[in-house]
Design an enzyme around this catalytic site. Sequence first.
Site, mmCIF file in Angstrom:
data_model
loop_
_atom_site.group_PDB
_atom_site.id
_atom_site.type_symbol
_atom_site.label_atom_id
_atom_site.label_comp_id
_atom_site.label_asym_id
_atom_site.label_seq_id
_atom_site.Cartn_x
_atom_site.Cartn_y
_atom_site.Cartn_z
ATOM 1 N N GLU A 51 -3.097 -3.714 -7.136
ATOM 2 C CA GLU A 51 -1.904 -3.018 -6.652
ATOM 3 C C GLU A 51 -2.295 -2.009 -5.576
ATOM 4 O O GLU A 51 -3.374 -1.394 -5.647
ATOM 5 C CB GLU A 51 -1.206 -2.313 -7.812
ATOM 6 C CG GLU A 51 0.132 -1.697 -7.482
ATOM 7 C CD GLU A 51 0.864 -1.208 -8.739
ATOM 8 O OE1 GLU A 51 0.741 -1.859 -9.789
ATOM 9 O OE2 GLU A 51 1.534 -0.166 -8.660
ATOM 10 N N ASP A 99 -0.282 1.186 -3.577
ATOM 11 C CA ASP A 99 0.962 1.941 -3.780
ATOM 12 C C ASP A 99 1.261 2.981 -2.718
ATOM 13 O O ASP A 99 0.401 3.797 -2.363
ATOM 14 C CB ASP A 99 0.898 2.713 -5.108
ATOM 15 C CG ASP A 99 0.904 1.826 -6.317
ATOM 16 O OD1 ASP A 99 1.315 0.666 -6.203
ATOM 17 O OD2 ASP A 99 0.486 2.311 -7.392
ATOM 18 N N GLU A 155 4.230 5.764 -3.248
ATOM 19 C CA GLU A 155 5.284 6.266 -4.123
ATOM 20 C C GLU A 155 5.713 7.645 -3.602
ATOM 21 O O GLU A 155 4.871 8.522 -3.388
ATOM 22 C CB GLU A 155 4.810 6.379 -5.568
ATOM 23 C CG GLU A 155 4.516 5.032 -6.216
ATOM 24 C CD GLU A 155 4.174 5.163 -7.686
ATOM 25 O OE1 GLU A 155 4.762 4.449 -8.499
ATOM 26 O OE2 GLU A 155 3.313 6.017 -8.012
#
Length: 285
Positions: free
Chosen positions: A112, A114, A116
């Site tokens: 993953e 990210d 955010e």
Amino acid sequence: MGFLSNGHHEKVLVLKIVMVVVAMVSSTAFGAGNFHEAFEPTFGGHRVQISGQRSEQLSLSLDQGSGSGFRSKKEYMFGRIDMQMKLVGGNSAGTVTTLYLSSDQSTGRHDEIDFEFLGNVTGQPYTLHTNVFSQGEGNREQQFHLWFDPTINFHTYSIVWNQKLIMFLVDETPIRVFRNYEDRGIIFFPKNQPQRIYASLWNADDWATQGGLVKTDWSKAPFNAYYRNFNIDTSNNGSWKNHDLNENSRKRMRWVQKNYMVYDYCSDWKRFSQAFPPECKHSRV
């Protein structure tokens, strides 16, 4: 905060840097991709809204009933992803808006990458949270405040993922580079699993704002975030394959990290009291 202090020379240099950044951003003002063709909703039902003559705009909504999200129909193995986003305005405390890549999480050993965006009370800055997972292991967080208000206008957020690095960019300014140090015996790098593009808007008031101390004010709902003008480049001749820092982009990243980084896992002595993750000794710009 700014690039330089007083003086004519500094002002001229700042202007030159701004002109370079504007030129680079203009070069990535991508043709409007079609959300219907490339993406599909993941949750939230009617809270995912696609609009525009060419379906080039998408909005996500969050209320007490649910958040919302979408993902790419295809998986990708390396490439460059660009997305223009405008975040939840006003009191966004408790909300999280995301743009990320992820492989199949059902395996328990997923990869993953990210972005955010952690909301905050009105007038306080968003926290941009970045992380990298490999084979189900994460804990590689860096967090930043932005040098602009991300709720007023659209800004371009980009992930470059190739065999040697992962680069996070904001309006073409690199804020973080995570390198593949496999040649030095460090195997923590996502390189074996294809990933989809995901985005979402959801409630995380148990941790998102001041560690969960500030809760979501549902009287302000629905909360809305907006996406548009995405670009997905996985072409064999794409510049992403050999993308790396040059002298100018290295200086810009140092400026961001000096002035706007608010957390770096490689500096968290309390958390890693026994030993830092092995890539930390190579991670300085």
